[in-house]
Design a protein around this motif. Structure first.
Motif, PDB file in Angstrom:
ATOM      1  N   TYR A   1      12.702   4.101  -9.765  1.00  0.00           N
ATOM      2  CA  TYR A   1      12.493   3.527 -11.096  1.00  0.00           C
ATOM      3  C   TYR A   1      12.407   2.000 -11.085  1.00  0.00           C
ATOM      4  CZ  TYR A   1      17.428   2.206 -11.047  1.00  0.00           C
ATOM      5  OH  TYR A   1      18.633   1.639 -10.715  1.00  0.00           O
ATOM      6  N   ARG A   2      12.874   1.364 -10.014  1.00  0.00           N
ATOM      7  CA  ARG A   2      12.848  -0.099  -9.957  1.00  0.00           C
ATOM      8  C   ARG A   2      11.484  -0.659  -9.562  1.00  0.00           C
ATOM      9  NH1 ARG A   2      18.067  -0.173  -6.174  1.00  0.00           N
ATOM     10  NH2 ARG A   2      16.905   1.647  -5.450  1.00  0.00           N
ATOM     11  N   MET A   3      10.600   0.197  -9.081  1.00  0.00           N
ATOM     12  CA  MET A   3       9.272  -0.258  -8.664  1.00  0.00           C
ATOM     13  C   MET A   3       8.349  -0.398  -9.868  1.00  0.00           C
ATOM     14  SD  MET A   3       6.619   1.556  -5.967  1.00  0.00           S
ATOM     15  CE  MET A   3       7.157   0.765  -4.460  1.00  0.00           C
ATOM     16  N   ASP A   4       7.459  -1.379  -9.809  1.00  0.00           N
ATOM     17  CA  ASP A   4       6.450  -1.569 -10.852  1.00  0.00           C
ATOM     18  C   ASP A   4       5.218  -0.751 -10.453  1.00  0.00           C
ATOM     19  OD1 ASP A   4       4.570  -2.412 -12.691  1.00  0.00           O
ATOM     20  OD2 ASP A   4       5.221  -4.502 -12.654  1.00  0.00           O
ATOM     21  N   PHE A   5       5.204   0.520 -10.840  1.00  0.00           N
ATOM     22  CA  PHE A   5       4.134   1.427 -10.429  1.00  0.00           C
ATOM     23  C   PHE A   5       2.792   1.043 -11.050  1.00  0.00           C
ATOM     24  CE2 PHE A   5       8.016   3.950  -9.899  1.00  0.00           C
ATOM     25  CZ  PHE A   5       7.854   4.371  -8.588  1.00  0.00           C
ATOM     26  N   SER A   6       2.832   0.455 -12.227  1.00  0.00           N
ATOM     27  CA  SER A   6       1.591   0.006 -12.858  1.00  0.00           C
ATOM     28  C   SER A   6       0.917  -1.063 -12.010  1.00  0.00           C
ATOM     29  CB  SER A   6       1.893  -0.545 -14.256  1.00  0.00           C
ATOM     30  OG  SER A   6       0.737  -1.122 -14.829  1.00  0.00           O
ATOM     31  N   LEU A   7       1.694  -2.006 -11.499  1.00  0.00           N
ATOM     32  CA  LEU A   7       1.144  -3.060 -10.642  1.00  0.00           C
ATOM     33  C   LEU A   7       0.647  -2.482  -9.321  1.00  0.00           C
ATOM     34  CD1 LEU A   7       0.574  -6.005  -9.970  1.00  0.00           C
ATOM     35  CD2 LEU A   7       2.990  -6.260  -9.320  1.00  0.00           C
ATOM     36  N   VAL A   8       1.404  -1.553  -8.760  1.00  0.00           N
ATOM     37  CA  VAL A   8       0.968  -0.909  -7.509  1.00  0.00           C
ATOM     38  C   VAL A   8      -0.387  -0.246  -7.708  1.00  0.00           C
ATOM     39  CG1 VAL A   8       1.471   0.910  -5.828  1.00  0.00           C
ATOM     40  CG2 VAL A   8       3.328  -0.536  -6.677  1.00  0.00           C
ATOM     41  N   GLU A   9      -0.527   0.483  -8.806  1.00  0.00           N
ATOM     42  CA  GLU A   9      -1.784   1.187  -9.058  1.00  0.00           C
ATOM     43  C   GLU A   9      -2.943   0.209  -9.244  1.00  0.00           C
ATOM     44  OE1 GLU A   9      -2.989   5.199 -11.351  1.00  0.00           O
ATOM     45  OE2 GLU A   9      -2.058   3.679 -12.639  1.00  0.00           O
TER      46      GLU A   9
ATOM     47  N   PHE B   1       3.926   2.342   2.513  1.00  0.00           N
ATOM     48  CA  PHE B   1       5.207   2.338   1.810  1.00  0.00           C
ATOM     49  C   PHE B   1       6.245   3.028   2.691  1.00  0.00           C
ATOM     50  CE2 PHE B   1       1.796   2.157  -1.226  1.00  0.00           C
ATOM     51  CZ  PHE B   1       2.221   1.225  -2.168  1.00  0.00           C
ATOM     52  N   VAL B   2       7.287   2.280   3.058  1.00  0.00           N
ATOM     53  CA  VAL B   2       8.331   2.808   3.938  1.00  0.00           C
ATOM     54  C   VAL B   2       9.655   2.788   3.183  1.00  0.00           C
ATOM     55  CG1 VAL B   2       9.515   2.589   6.147  1.00  0.00           C
ATOM     56  CG2 VAL B   2       7.114   1.894   5.955  1.00  0.00           C
ATOM     57  N   GLY B   3      10.174   3.966   2.874  1.00  0.00           N
ATOM     58  CA  GLY B   3      11.433   4.042   2.144  1.00  0.00           C
ATOM     59  C   GLY B   3      11.583   5.392   1.473  1.00  0.00           C
ATOM     60  N   PRO B   4      12.787   5.705   1.014  1.00  0.00           N
ATOM     61  CA  PRO B   4      13.022   6.984   0.330  1.00  0.00           C
ATOM     62  C   PRO B   4      12.255   7.049  -0.991  1.00  0.00           C
ATOM     63  CG  PRO B   4      14.942   5.551   0.147  1.00  0.00           C
ATOM     64  CD  PRO B   4      14.002   4.876   1.092  1.00  0.00           C
ATOM     65  N   VAL B   5      11.683   8.213  -1.273  1.00  0.00           N
ATOM     66  CA  VAL B   5      10.878   8.403  -2.484  1.00  0.00           C
ATOM     67  C   VAL B   5      11.684   9.196  -3.507  1.00  0.00           C
ATOM     68  CG1 VAL B   5       8.731   9.331  -3.430  1.00  0.00           C
ATOM     69  CG2 VAL B   5       8.758   8.364  -1.110  1.00  0.00           C
ATOM     70  N   GLN B   6      11.961   8.563  -4.638  1.00  0.00           N
ATOM     71  CA  GLN B   6      12.693   9.199  -5.740  1.00  0.00           C
ATOM     72  C   GLN B   6      11.976   8.829  -7.034  1.00  0.00           C
ATOM     73  OE1 GLN B   6      16.421   7.258  -4.857  1.00  0.00           O
ATOM     74  NE2 GLN B   6      17.215   9.031  -3.779  1.00  0.00           N
ATOM     75  N   LEU B   7      10.872   9.498  -7.287  1.00  0.00           N
ATOM     76  CA  LEU B   7       9.982   9.099  -8.374  1.00  0.00           C
ATOM     77  C   LEU B   7      10.555   9.427  -9.750  1.00  0.00           C
ATOM     78  CD1 LEU B   7       6.556  10.365  -6.973  1.00  0.00           C
ATOM     79  CD2 LEU B   7       7.548   8.082  -6.752  1.00  0.00           C
ATOM     80  N   PRO B   8      10.400   8.509 -10.712  1.00  0.00           N
ATOM     81  CA  PRO B   8      10.724   8.851 -12.096  1.00  0.00           C
ATOM     82  C   PRO B   8       9.690   9.846 -12.623  1.00  0.00           C
ATOM     83  CG  PRO B   8       9.777   6.638 -11.960  1.00  0.00           C
ATOM     84  CD  PRO B   8       9.959   7.109 -10.553  1.00  0.00           C
ATOM     85  N   GLU B   9      10.156  10.976 -13.110  1.00  0.00           N
ATOM     86  CA  GLU B   9       9.242  12.055 -13.499  1.00  0.00           C
ATOM     87  C   GLU B   9       8.317  11.668 -14.642  1.00  0.00           C
ATOM     88  OE1 GLU B   9      11.461  15.558 -14.300  1.00  0.00           O
ATOM     89  OE2 GLU B   9      12.295  15.714 -12.270  1.00  0.00           O
ATOM     90  N   THR B  10       8.754  10.741 -15.476  1.00  0.00           N
ATOM     91  CA  THR B  10       7.967  10.397 -16.664  1.00  0.00           C
ATOM     92  C   THR B  10       6.974   9.262 -16.420  1.00  0.00           C
ATOM     93  OG1 THR B  10       9.730   8.901 -17.391  1.00  0.00           O
ATOM     94  CG2 THR B  10       9.787  11.163 -18.228  1.00  0.00           C
ATOM     95  N   ASN B  11       6.919   8.748 -15.194  1.00  0.00           N
ATOM     96  CA  ASN B  11       6.006   7.643 -14.907  1.00  0.00           C
ATOM     97  C   ASN B  11       4.701   8.209 -14.346  1.00  0.00           C
ATOM     98  OD1 ASN B  11       4.700   5.393 -13.379  1.00  0.00           O
ATOM     99  ND2 ASN B  11       6.494   4.266 -14.108  1.00  0.00           N
ATOM    100  N   ASP B  12       3.648   8.171 -15.151  1.00  0.00           N
ATOM    101  CA  ASP B  12       2.372   8.778 -14.760  1.00  0.00           C
ATOM    102  C   ASP B  12       1.760   8.096 -13.542  1.00  0.00           C
ATOM    103  OD1 ASP B  12       2.618  10.552 -16.841  1.00  0.00           O
ATOM    104  OD2 ASP B  12       1.361   9.394 -18.221  1.00  0.00           O
ATOM    105  N   ALA B  13       1.853   6.770 -13.489  1.00  0.00           N
ATOM    106  CA  ALA B  13       1.277   6.042 -12.351  1.00  0.00           C
ATOM    107  C   ALA B  13       1.977   6.440 -11.055  1.00  0.00           C
ATOM    108  CB  ALA B  13       1.382   4.539 -12.576  1.00  0.00           C
TER     109      ALA B  13
ATOM    110  N   GLN C   1       3.394   9.266 -10.371  1.00  0.00           N
ATOM    111  CA  GLN C   1       2.962  10.617 -10.001  1.00  0.00           C
ATOM    112  C   GLN C   1       1.557  10.600  -9.403  1.00  0.00           C
ATOM    113  OE1 GLN C   1       5.051  13.165 -10.028  1.00  0.00           O
ATOM    114  NE2 GLN C   1       6.650  11.857 -10.903  1.00  0.00           N
ATOM    115  N   ARG C   2       0.674   9.800  -9.982  1.00  0.00           N
ATOM    116  CA  ARG C   2      -0.696   9.734  -9.455  1.00  0.00           C
ATOM    117  C   ARG C   2      -0.712   9.187  -8.027  1.00  0.00           C
ATOM    118  NH1 ARG C   2      -1.888   8.146 -14.885  1.00  0.00           N
ATOM    119  NH2 ARG C   2      -1.655   5.936 -14.355  1.00  0.00           N
ATOM    120  N   ILE C   3       0.110   8.167  -7.773  1.00  0.00           N
ATOM    121  CA  ILE C   3       0.085   7.510  -6.462  1.00  0.00           C
ATOM    122  C   ILE C   3       0.751   8.356  -5.389  1.00  0.00           C
ATOM    123  CG2 ILE C   3       0.837   5.484  -5.146  1.00  0.00           C
ATOM    124  CD1 ILE C   3       0.878   3.986  -7.921  1.00  0.00           C
ATOM    125  N   PHE C   4       1.969   8.856  -5.678  1.00  0.00           N
ATOM    126  CA  PHE C   4       2.789   9.428  -4.610  1.00  0.00           C
ATOM    127  C   PHE C   4       2.895  10.954  -4.631  1.00  0.00           C
ATOM    128  CE2 PHE C   4       4.328   5.039  -5.140  1.00  0.00           C
ATOM    129  CZ  PHE C   4       4.136   4.584  -3.843  1.00  0.00           C
TER     130      PHE C   4
END
Length: 371
Positions: free
Chosen positions: A206-214, A227-239, A241-244
């Protein structure tokens, strides 16, 4: 006080493992010249812990051991928390004494538990504030009451605590001298489907700016991003989900976590590094301990504005405006940068070697103890 030949009990709110944060790094660095016992976060409560706290240790090295234990009581109210703290502190104190870990310093990074160093039998209690926990944590207030000294990676972290009148010192994030040593054999073990890439290391959450990444993946679709690190995606973040999850962008590759001591090889091979963190989360505006690792390899970094680094000029490319940051990246890709920049980054990072940080802390402790 020289931090050599001491016994140090480190209390961490994050477990020992491949992913290292400040707590694990301090434990490792201190263990070069001291005996260190690293307390993992407490195990899930079990009724058996009422009678025995299941204290177990594993050895990482001759001078560093990892300790696990269970709480005697389920911590569900403030009163249970206080009772639990007294019981487990006495049990740990008894175990520590039995195992000949004497005259020790308690160095805690955890705001939730074991908040009385004297009850643990320590000669000195240090509360090291490296994350913005927030004043709502009951344990953090008790730690301020009971600790002898407070260390903080940023003055911003301790705003609102001045009324405790405790000796407080600003100790920035540190970096290990190991980060400057690159083994050719280890470098050859890094196998990726591409040779050139931009790199992000750290939790993908949740701390990542997924909009900027996209936006970056779209604008620079000819450039690979690793991207190197544990993946714990916020379920409600559409960007996110699209990326990862959907893997919509072929120039994005997430490979999961790697051991902290391996990250320098991924950094070494990268063309540039990104710290695309969401500035809506206030801690993301203060600093990022990954930054020193990037600087140690002389890499260009693109990030939001970190308070700790805002005076560095153009050795870090920072902006909180998405379009402006993407333009900085575009300019770098097309024009490059002054050839002296990598050396300036490396030189700057060496100001924060752990050897210096630990010397500074030792001097502060000497002032406190009047040694």
């Amino acid at each position: 006080m020289k931090l050599k030949g001491k016994s140090i009990l480190i209390i961490s709110n994050e477990p020992w493992g491949d992913v290292w944060y400040s707590k694990q790094n301090y434990a490792f660095e201190l263990s070069r010249n001291n005996q260190v016992l690293f307390l993992n976060p407490v195990k899930k409560w079990s009724p058996i812990s009422i009678l025995t706290s299941r204290i177990r240790t594993t050895q990482y090295s001759d001078t560093l051991h990892i300790l696990d234990y269970g709480n005697p009581l389920p911590v569900r109210t403030k009163q249970l928390d206080q009772w639990n703290n007294k019981i487990i502190s006495k049990r740990l104190r008894k175990w520590i004494k039995k195992n000949h870990f004497n005259d020790y310093i308690v160095w805690t990074f955890d705001p939730h538990r074991l908040y009385d160093a004297k009850l643990l039998g320590a000669r000195l209690g240090i509360f090291h504030y490296v994350d913005m926990y927030g004043p709502e944590h009951f344990g953090s207030h008790k730690l301020y009451d009971n600790s002898d000294v407070i260390l903080a990676t940023s003055p911003k972290l301790i705003e609102g605590y001045s009324h405790y009148n405790k000796p407080t010192y600003h100790i920035p994030h540190g970096i290990s001298k190991d980060e400057y040593i690159i083994s050719a054999d280890q470098l050859e073990k890094i196998k990726l489907p591409f040779k050139r890439y931009g790199l992000y290391t750290g939790a993908i959450d949740y701390r990542m700016d997924f909009s900027l990444v996209e936006k970056a993946l779209k604008k620079f679709n000819h450039i690979n991003f690793l991207f190197v690190g544990p993946v714990q995606l916020p379920e409600t973040n559409d960007a996110a989900q699209r990326i990862f999850t959907e893997k919509k962008y072929p120039n994005a590759l997430a490979i999961g976590p790697r051991h902290y001591k391996e990250l320098k090889y991924f950094i070494h091979l990268a063309d540039f590094c990104i710290s695309f963190l969401d500035v809506k989360h206030i801690p993301n505006t203060i600093s990022n301990h990954k930054t020193l690792g990037y600087l140690a390899q002389g890499k260009p970094i693109f990030s939001p504005v970190f308070h700790a680094y805002k005076e560095l000029g153009d050795i870090i490319y920072m902006s909180n405006d998405h379009n402006e940051l993407l333009e900085l990246m575009d300019h770098y890709f097309k024009k490059g940068e002054d050839e002296i920049q990598p050396a300036k980054r490396i030189e700057y990072s060496k100001k924060y070697l752990f050897d210096k940080m630990l010397t500074d802390i030792g001097e502060h402790l000497s002032e406190l103890l009047r040694e």
